[in-house]
Design an enzyme around this catalytic site. Structure first.
Site, short mmCIF file in Angstrom:
data_model
loop_
_atom_site.label_atom_id
_atom_site.label_comp_id
_atom_site.label_asym_id
_atom_site.label_seq_id
_atom_site.Cartn_x
_atom_site.Cartn_y
_atom_site.Cartn_z
N GLY A 260 0.86 -1.18 0.00
CA GLY A 260 0.00 0.00 0.00
C GLY A 260 0.89 1.22 0.00
O GLY A 260 2.02 1.16 -0.48
N CYS A 263 3.02 5.57 -2.69
CA CYS A 263 3.78 5.48 -3.95
C CYS A 263 3.49 4.24 -4.80
O CYS A 263 3.10 4.39 -5.96
CB CYS A 263 5.27 5.56 -3.66
SG CYS A 263 5.77 7.18 -3.08
P1 NAD Z 1 2.01 15.29 -0.06
O1 NAD Z 1 0.61 15.17 -0.50
O2 NAD Z 1 2.39 14.83 1.31
O3 NAD Z 1 2.46 16.82 -0.17
C1 NAD Z 1 2.18 17.67 -1.23
C2 NAD Z 1 2.15 19.11 -0.70
O4 NAD Z 1 2.09 19.99 -1.82
C3 NAD Z 1 0.94 19.42 0.17
O5 NAD Z 1 1.38 19.99 1.39
C4 NAD Z 1 0.16 20.45 -0.66
O6 NAD Z 1 -0.53 21.41 0.14
C5 NAD Z 1 1.26 21.09 -1.47
N1 NAD Z 1 0.83 21.78 -2.69
C6 NAD Z 1 0.00 21.32 -3.66
N2 NAD Z 1 -0.14 22.26 -4.63
C7 NAD Z 1 0.63 23.31 -4.28
C8 NAD Z 1 0.89 24.59 -4.86
N3 NAD Z 1 0.34 24.95 -6.02
N4 NAD Z 1 1.73 25.42 -4.23
C9 NAD Z 1 2.29 25.05 -3.05
N5 NAD Z 1 2.07 23.88 -2.43
C10 NAD Z 1 1.25 23.02 -3.04
O7 NAD Z 1 2.88 14.53 -1.15
P2 NAD Z 1 4.24 13.69 -0.95
O8 NAD Z 1 3.97 12.36 -0.32
O9 NAD Z 1 5.28 14.58 -0.34
O10 NAD Z 1 4.60 13.40 -2.47
C11 NAD Z 1 5.04 14.41 -3.34
C12 NAD Z 1 5.62 13.77 -4.59
O11 NAD Z 1 6.78 13.01 -4.24
C13 NAD Z 1 4.68 12.79 -5.29
O12 NAD Z 1 4.86 12.89 -6.67
C14 NAD Z 1 5.15 11.44 -4.80
O13 NAD Z 1 4.88 10.41 -5.71
C15 NAD Z 1 6.64 11.66 -4.69
N6 NAD Z 1 7.30 10.77 -3.74
C16 NAD Z 1 6.74 10.51 -2.53
C17 NAD Z 1 7.39 9.68 -1.62
C18 NAD Z 1 6.78 9.39 -0.27
O14 NAD Z 1 7.28 8.47 0.40
N7 NAD Z 1 5.74 10.10 0.15
C19 NAD Z 1 8.65 9.13 -1.95
C20 NAD Z 1 9.20 9.43 -3.19
C21 NAD Z 1 8.52 10.26 -4.07
#
Ligand code: NAD
Length: 438
Positions: A260, A263
């Site tokens: 789950g 990602c």
């Molecule tokens: P998340 O949902 O925790 O955070 C995204 C943040 O972006 C939120 O705080 C949101 O308010 C903000 N946001 C959205 N639109 C915005 C805008 N226009 N201006 C400013 N802020 C804005 O997401 P996450 O888990 O950090 O994931 C982010 C990316 O990284 C995704 O593409 C994910 O696939 C990738 N990623 C995640 C992980 C993980 O373990 N979570 C690991 C590797 C890669």
């Protein structure tokens, strides 16, 4: 160097904080004003071990700040990281790029001097070129480059993963952008962590290929576990015997209730979609997605069996709801399919999780939250271990069994064994890929 990081979620916040710890001046931007206000007041909106101390240290040193104002963040910045979400788009499985493109356009409209616009979010192949077009269209006079810098950190171990990565991947089109990226990651260069510099498309592809491969490895062992149950083999012994082969490796070979998290589910779906769009079907990944769904369904059958064929009127204790330990993240967690099936089947469900309640309360209606495993198990008909938090690894099983109505244990993380369960007085015990106690 001054850096702006847009999006302060699990990835953006950890990246920004770690860049500031490298010695850079970092401004983290989020459009969520409440989140920014909390961060400014020293509160950390997510649970990630060690993050609070690192935020405090770097904020005090004056290298790290938070704002909702992109103009303030981009003033003098040489790089702007896009770290917003790329969730699955409704209906077609494609990664939703709305947030990434919106930020790219905002940066274009706000930046004044040369800047490298770096995509850290996981994005389909070709996205960085689209980002470039969007920026050029929004501000034809802006001097800029794009770079792809996918992130590989794992929630729960994010800081260590960022500070001591297996590799950093950087996709660029120009030497100038490569130099800026090298400067940002210089502390890692100096400590000999490998930096893989590629073209944009390869960098984008590496992230999907890596995640799909890991999801495949987990799904492979889960499928083997299903067969082990039929033929009387023990998946733990099988995993060990396989994993000692250096060509295979022992990581991601632990059978469980299906992958789950934020990602693997969305990235496997997005990769399958990319394959379809380019007439290069990702048949292995498509099968992995299907088998993972079947694995999750198989868990419900297991629990049903432990409840003698019906959840109706049973009191079931669920230990752990986050998708893995050491995070509060519930996105696509197995609990989101398993708990509603229990509630829907008429069970009374008690839930406990060291960090999951804040997120979980809204996502799991109709359950009772309690502080710990012992309170959850009192008078229960079944205890289900769903997440392998340390708190659930050393339980006093005797105490749990003694206070249950019918001492039955579903150990969906293979923490315990039939021997442990028998010794503690459980009448039934079932786990993944191993013979049950019945
Ligand atoms: P998340 O949902 O925790 O955070 C995204 C943040 O972006 C939120 O705080 C949101 O308010 C903000 N946001 C959205 N639109 C915005 C805008 N226009 N201006 C400013 N802020 C804005 O997401 P996450 O888990 O950090 O994931 C982010 C990316 O990284 C995704 O593409 C994910 O696939 C990738 N990623 C995640 C992980 C993980 O373990 N979570 C690991 C590797 C890669």
């Amino acid at each position: 160097m001054k850096i702006a990081v847009v999006g302060t979620g699990y990835v953006g916040l950890v990246s920004g904080v770690c860049f500031s710890d490298f010695g850079h001046e970092v401004v983290c931007v989020d459009k969520d004003a409440d989140k920014v206000a909390r961060l400014k007041s020293g509160e950390v909106p997510i649970y990630e071990p060690g993050l609070d101390e690192l935020i405090a240290k770097n904020t005090e040193a004056g290298r790290l700040s938070f704002t909702t104002d992109l103009t303030e963040a981009l003033e003098g910045a040489e790089a702007a990281f896009i770290a917003v979400g790329t969730p699955t788009r409704r209906g077609d499985g494609h990664a939703d790029l709305t947030y990434v493109m919106a930020v790219a356009e905002e940066i274009a409209q706000t930046a004044k001097d040369y800047i490298v616009i770096v995509t850290k979010s996981t994005v389909p192949v070709g996205t960085n070129r689209k980002v470039k077009q969007v920026v050029q269209k929004a501000n034809p006079d802006l001097d800029f480059d794009v770079a792809s810098n996918p992130e590989f950190l794992r929630e729960g171990a994010a800081i260590d993963d960022f500070m001591r990565p297996d590799r950093v991947v950087v996709g660029v089109q120009t030497d100038r952008a490569a130099d800026v990226m090298a400067e940002i990651y210089r502390p890692l260069f100096l400590r000999d962590f490998p930096i893989v510099t590629t073209d944009l498309e390869s960098a984008e592809m590496i992230k999907y290929a890596a995640n799909a491969f890991l999801a495949t490895k987990i799904t492979f062992i889960n499928e083997m576990a299903a067969l082990c149950e039929k033929v009387g083999a023990d998946i733990k012994q099988v995993s060990k015997g396989m994993g000692l082969d250096g060509r295979i490796g022992n990581k991601f070979l632990h059978a469980g209730p299906g992958y789950g998290g934020s990602c693997f589910p969305k990235d496997t779906k997005a990769l399958a979609r990319i394959g379809q769009e380019h007439a290069a079907p990702m048949q292995i990944t498509e099968t992995v997605i299907k088998v993972n769904e079947e694995t999750k369904r198989r868990m419900i059958d297991k629990l049903l069996d432990l409840c003698d064929g019906s959840f109706n009127g049973k009191l079931i204790a669920v230990l752990g709801v986050t998708f893995k330990p050491n995070t509060d993240d519930m996105r696509d967690a197995p609990s989101l399919s398993i708990v509603p099936a229990l509630v829907g089947g008429g069970a009374k469900v008690r839930v406990t999780d060291p960090q999951g309640r804040h997120e979980g309360e809204a996502l799991l209606p109709g359950v009772n939250w309690v502080e710990d495993a012992y309170k959850a198990a009192r008078k229960a008909d079944l205890v289900v271990i769903l997440t392998e938090w340390n708190e659930f690894r050393g339980l006093d099983l005797k105490k749990i069994a003694r206070h249950m109505n019918t001492p039955r244990l579903a150990d969906l993380r293979n923490i315990y064994s039939v021997k442990d369960a028998k010794r503690a007085g459980f009448e039934r015990y079932d786990s993944i890929g191993r013979a049950p106690l019945e």
